[in-house]
Design an enzyme around this catalytic site. Structure first.
Site, PDB file in Angstrom:
ATOM      1  N   SER A   1      45.649  34.987  48.080  1.00  0.00           N
ATOM      2  CA  SER A   1      44.995  34.344  46.758  1.00  0.00           C
ATOM      3  C   SER A   1      44.400  35.637  45.950  1.00  0.00           C
ATOM      4  CB  SER A   1      44.135  33.206  47.069  1.00  0.00           C
ATOM      5  OG  SER A   1      44.014  32.869  45.692  1.00  0.00           O
ATOM      6  N   ASN A   2      43.778  35.424  45.051  1.00  0.00           N
ATOM      7  CA  ASN A   2      43.042  36.496  44.226  1.00  0.00           C
ATOM      8  C   ASN A   2      41.798  35.935  43.656  1.00  0.00           C
ATOM      9  OD1 ASN A   2      43.592  35.262  41.359  1.00  0.00           O
ATOM     10  ND2 ASN A   2      45.915  35.656  42.249  1.00  0.00           N
ATOM     11  N   ASP A   3      41.088  36.697  42.894  1.00  0.00           N
ATOM     12  CA  ASP A   3      39.678  36.513  42.359  1.00  0.00           C
ATOM     13  C   ASP A   3      39.660  35.548  40.956  1.00  0.00           C
ATOM     14  OD1 ASP A   3      38.428  37.504  44.504  1.00  0.00           O
ATOM     15  OD2 ASP A   3      38.057  39.477  43.617  1.00  0.00           O
TER      16      ASP A   3
END
Ligand code: CTP
Length: 214
Positions: free
Chosen positions: A28-30
């Site tokens: 995923s990412n932030d």
């Protein structure tokens, strides 16, 4: 800002997507979802009919906004495809994961099954939702993308604007991901370029809509 003769229907995506490796691990990412949620709240305050397709984020639904929760890029693609034909404006603020594991293990992958060699995960590309929307865009629709870049901000953003057939692209640096504030450059397909100052995302959302909705 303009008040609309007929209720404008807006579809906004927000947040990250998650691509599961096994039941407890994912790529995923932030992204916090703050930009997309702020756009949804601001569009609703302007009287628009707003649908928000949200990846996994811990944010409350803005008042009066229809929310569809999704997890993966393919879930997001499905939700967006269902709603997009009936919308006037689409804003893809989500940070969609570009790849997913080629297979998701149904059981937790155990350390004991791994050899001492480096472990690798085969990845396959996710659908590009914005590029698909660009291909089937109706003449009356306005399509807005975001470009998140670590380098060559404007050059890369302009390439995305053209490649994904957007009407507008919001170019911002990767430091804005997950942050409360962001600056951006708003670029239109007809060549207008507007630098937007560093603002809280709630305020930046109002400025972006003022340009996009005219
Ligand atoms: N996007 C999308 N589907 C994807 C990837 C991105 O719809 N699979 C959308 C994003 O929501 C954003 C725009 O495309 O509006 C640009 O996303 P960005 O992450 O900046 O770029 P990518 O197209 O993923 O390209 P790259 O990772 O090579 O910079």
């Amino acid at each position: 800002m303009k008040s609309f003769e007929k209720t404008l229907r807006i579809l906004i995506t927000a947040g990250p997507t998650r691509e599961y490796i096994d039941p407890v691990r994912y790529l995923s990412n932030d992204s916090s979802g703050q930009m997309g949620f702020s756009l949804a709240a601001a569009a609703r305050r302007l009287g628009c009919d707003v649908t928000l397709v949200a990846g996994p984020v811990a944010l409350p639904t803005p008042a009066g906004v229809k929310r569809i929760d999704v997890i993966s890029a393919r879930d997001m693609q499905c939700a967006v495809t269902k709603v997009s034909a009936k919308t006037d404006v689409i804003i893809m603020a989500a940070a969609v994961a570009d790849w997913r594991p080629s297979r998701t293990s149904r059981a937790k992958i155990k350390k004991t099954t791994a050899s001492s060699k480096p472990h690798s995960i085969a990845l396959i590309e996710n659908p590009d939702i914005l590029a698909e929307l660009g291909k089937k865009k109706k003449p009356h629709q306005i399509l807005v993308g975001f470009a998140l870049e670590t380098e060559k901000l404007e050059r890369n953003a302009r390439a995305k604007l053209a490649h994904k057939r957007c009407d507008w692209i919001v170019a911002n640096l990767s430091t804005s991901i997950g942050a409360r504030q962001s600056s951006a450059i708003l670029i239109s397909a007809d060549g207008r370029r507007t630098p937007l100052p560093r603002l809280l995302k709630e305020d930046l959302a109002v400025v972006i809509l003022s340009h996009v909705l005219g």
